[in-house]
Design a protein around this motif. Structure first.
Motif, PDB file in Angstrom:
ATOM      1  N   ARG A   1      37.110  26.194  49.722  1.00 54.98           N
ATOM      2  CA  ARG A   1      37.217  26.805  48.393  1.00 54.98           C
ATOM      3  C   ARG A   1      36.133  27.845  48.136  1.00 54.98           C
ATOM      4  O   ARG A   1      36.385  28.835  47.461  1.00 54.98           O
ATOM      5  CB  ARG A   1      37.167  25.724  47.314  1.00 54.98           C
ATOM      6  CG  ARG A   1      38.518  25.084  47.043  1.00 54.98           C
ATOM      7  CD  ARG A   1      38.601  24.631  45.607  1.00 54.98           C
ATOM      8  NE  ARG A   1      39.998  24.385  45.220  1.00 54.98           N
ATOM      9  CZ  ARG A   1      40.443  24.578  43.990  1.00 54.98           C
ATOM     10  NH1 ARG A   1      39.644  25.070  43.071  1.00 54.98           N
ATOM     11  NH2 ARG A   1      41.698  24.321  43.678  1.00 54.98           N
TER      12      ARG A   1
ATOM     13  N   ARG B   1      43.170  33.902  39.820  1.00 53.12           N
ATOM     14  CA  ARG B   1      42.471  33.193  40.885  1.00 53.12           C
ATOM     15  C   ARG B   1      42.710  31.689  40.789  1.00 53.12           C
ATOM     16  O   ARG B   1      42.953  31.015  41.799  1.00 53.12           O
ATOM     17  CB  ARG B   1      40.982  33.501  40.840  1.00 53.12           C
ATOM     18  CG  ARG B   1      40.192  32.842  41.986  1.00 53.12           C
ATOM     19  CD  ARG B   1      38.769  33.361  42.076  1.00 53.12           C
ATOM     20  NE  ARG B   1      38.018  33.121  40.857  1.00 53.12           N
ATOM     21  CZ  ARG B   1      37.652  34.051  39.998  1.00 53.12           C
ATOM     22  NH1 ARG B   1      37.970  35.314  40.203  1.00 53.12           N
ATOM     23  NH2 ARG B   1      36.959  33.739  38.909  1.00 53.12           N
TER      24      ARG B   1
ATOM     25  N   LEU C   1      44.485  29.291  43.640  1.00 55.49           N
ATOM     26  CA  LEU C   1      43.847  28.099  44.202  1.00 55.49           C
ATOM     27  C   LEU C   1      44.735  26.875  44.042  1.00 55.49           C
ATOM     28  O   LEU C   1      44.809  26.027  44.938  1.00 55.49           O
ATOM     29  CB  LEU C   1      42.484  27.870  43.546  1.00 55.49           C
ATOM     30  CG  LEU C   1      41.418  28.921  43.864  1.00 55.49           C
ATOM     31  CD1 LEU C   1      40.145  28.648  43.075  1.00 55.49           C
ATOM     32  CD2 LEU C   1      41.119  28.967  45.359  1.00 55.49           C
TER      33      LEU C   1
ATOM     34  N   ASP D   1      46.318  24.657  47.090  1.00 55.12           N
ATOM     35  CA  ASP D   1      46.145  23.202  47.127  1.00 55.12           C
ATOM     36  C   ASP D   1      47.467  22.498  47.398  1.00 55.12           C
ATOM     37  O   ASP D   1      47.506  21.440  48.046  1.00 55.12           O
ATOM     38  CB  ASP D   1      45.557  22.705  45.803  1.00 55.12           C
ATOM     39  CG  ASP D   1      44.080  23.041  45.651  1.00 55.12           C
ATOM     40  OD1 ASP D   1      43.434  23.338  46.678  1.00 55.12           O
ATOM     41  OD2 ASP D   1      43.578  23.013  44.507  1.00 55.12           O
TER      42      ASP D   1
END
Length: 274
Positions: free
Chosen positions: A154, A169, A173, A177
Motif C-alpha cells: 500500500r 485514490r 485502493l 483490495d
C-alpha cells in the motif's frame, strides 16, 4: 576524420546526440538534455518522447529517461533478460489461449503507473479487438495493470498515485483490495469504449509478477456469464507459461508512452466503415 555534412539536419543530429548521452550517461532529465544540446525544454521533451516511441528510451515514474530496449537491457529487467525473451517465453501459451477463446490475447508489463502491451494475438472473428503492441494505457484502468498493481504494498501504491484526488485514490485502493485475493481483474469500457478485458498476472519462480496476460473482447460480445469459462482458459494459459518464467527477472521495465491506438477492428467494411 569525419566531415560534417554540407546540409546537416539539426533535429536528426540532436536525436543522435541524445542516443550517445543515453548510452554513456544512463540517466537523463529534460533539463539536462536542454542544457547539453542548447535547445528549449519543449524541444528536448519532444525529442525524448520520440525516442521513447521508438523504444530507444524509457521513462520511469520519476520522469527520468533511461536506455530503452534498442540500446540494451531495459531498466528494471533485473539483469539482462530482454523483453524479446519474455515474449518468446509466453507466446506459445498466448497462441493456445487465442485458439481456445477466439478473442484477442495480450501480454503486458507495468511501467510505473502505465502498462505497455508487448505482444498481441488477434482474434480470428470478424469483429475483434485489434493488435495493441506498443500501446500504453493507465495501469489502474487496464485489467492486466490492475492485477499487477494489486501485488504492490500500500505504501508504494500511495507513492505511485499521490497525485490522484483523494476520493479516486481511495476507490482504487478498495478495488485493488478486491482483486488481490481473487487473482484477476476486469476492464469493462474503462480504457476504451466498446472494449472489455479480463487479466491475470504471470509470476516467476519466486512468485513475483513479471507481466500479465489479458483477453480483450468487444463489449458487444461480452456478457458476465462468459466470465467463468474465460477465466478458466486464462488460468490454464498462465499455468502453461509460468514454468518458462521460473528464472525470469522479477521487475518489468519502466517506460512511458502516450501513443493513441485504435482498438476495435472489423475484417470487412460495414456501411463504409472499418
Amino acid at each position: 576524420m569525419k566531415n560534417k555534412p554540407a546540409y546537416p539536419l539539426g533535429s536528426v543530429d540532436n536525436a543522435l546526440l541524445l542516443l550517445h548521452m543515453l548510452r554513456d550517461q544512463g540517466r537523463l532529465k529534460v533539463t539536462d538534455v536542454a542544457k547539453e544540446l542548447g535547445i528549449a525544454r519543449s524541444t528536448a521533451h519532444r525529442l525524448l518522447a520520440m525516442l521513447v516511441y521508438r523504444d530507444f528510451a524509457v521513462q520511469d515514474e520519476h520522469h527520468t529517461y533511461l536506455p530503452g530496449p534498442f540500446l540494451g537491457p531495459a531498466a528494471g529487467d533485473g539483469g539482462g533478460s530482454s523483453l524479446r525473451e519474455l515474449r518468446a517465453h509466453v507466446r506459445p501459451a498466448m497462441e493456445a489461449l487465442c485458439a481456445r477463446v477466439r478473442e484477442t490475447v495480450n501480454l503486458m508489463v507495468r511501467m510505473g503507473t502505465e502498462v505497455r502491451f508487448l505482444d498481441s494475438i488477434e482474434s480470428p472473428q470478424i469483429l475483434y479487438v485489434g493488435d495493441r503492441r506498443g500501446t500504453i494505457l493507465p495501469a489502474h484502468r487496464a485489467s492486466g495493470g490492475k492485477v499487477l498493481l494489486s501485488s504492490l504494498p500500500r505504501d508504494q501504491l500511495a507513492h505511485l498515485y499521490q497525485d490522484l484526488p483523494d476520493q479516486e485514490r481511495a476507490s482504487l485502493l478498495r478495488e485493488l483490495d478486491e482483486i488481490r485475493p481473487r487473482g484477476y481483474a476486469l476492464n469493462l469500457d474503462d480504457t476504451e469504449q466498446g472494449v472489455s478485458a479480463i487479466g491475470a498476472a504471470l509470476r516467476n519462480g519466486r512468485g513475483t509478477p513479471v507481466g500479465a496476460l489479458s483477453i480483450s473482447i468487444p463489449s458487444a460480445r461480452y456478457t458476465p456469464d462468459r466470465l467463468p469459462s474465460l477465466l478458466t482458459d486464462l488460468r490454464q494459459s498462465i499455468t502453461e507459461a509460468e514454468p518458462h518464467l521460473t528464472n525470469f527477472p522479477p521487475d518489468p521495465p519502466e517506460a512511458l508512452d502516450t501513443r493513441p491506438h485504435a482498438s476495435i477492428t472489423t475484417r470487412q467494411p460495414t456501411n463504409g466503415t472499418t
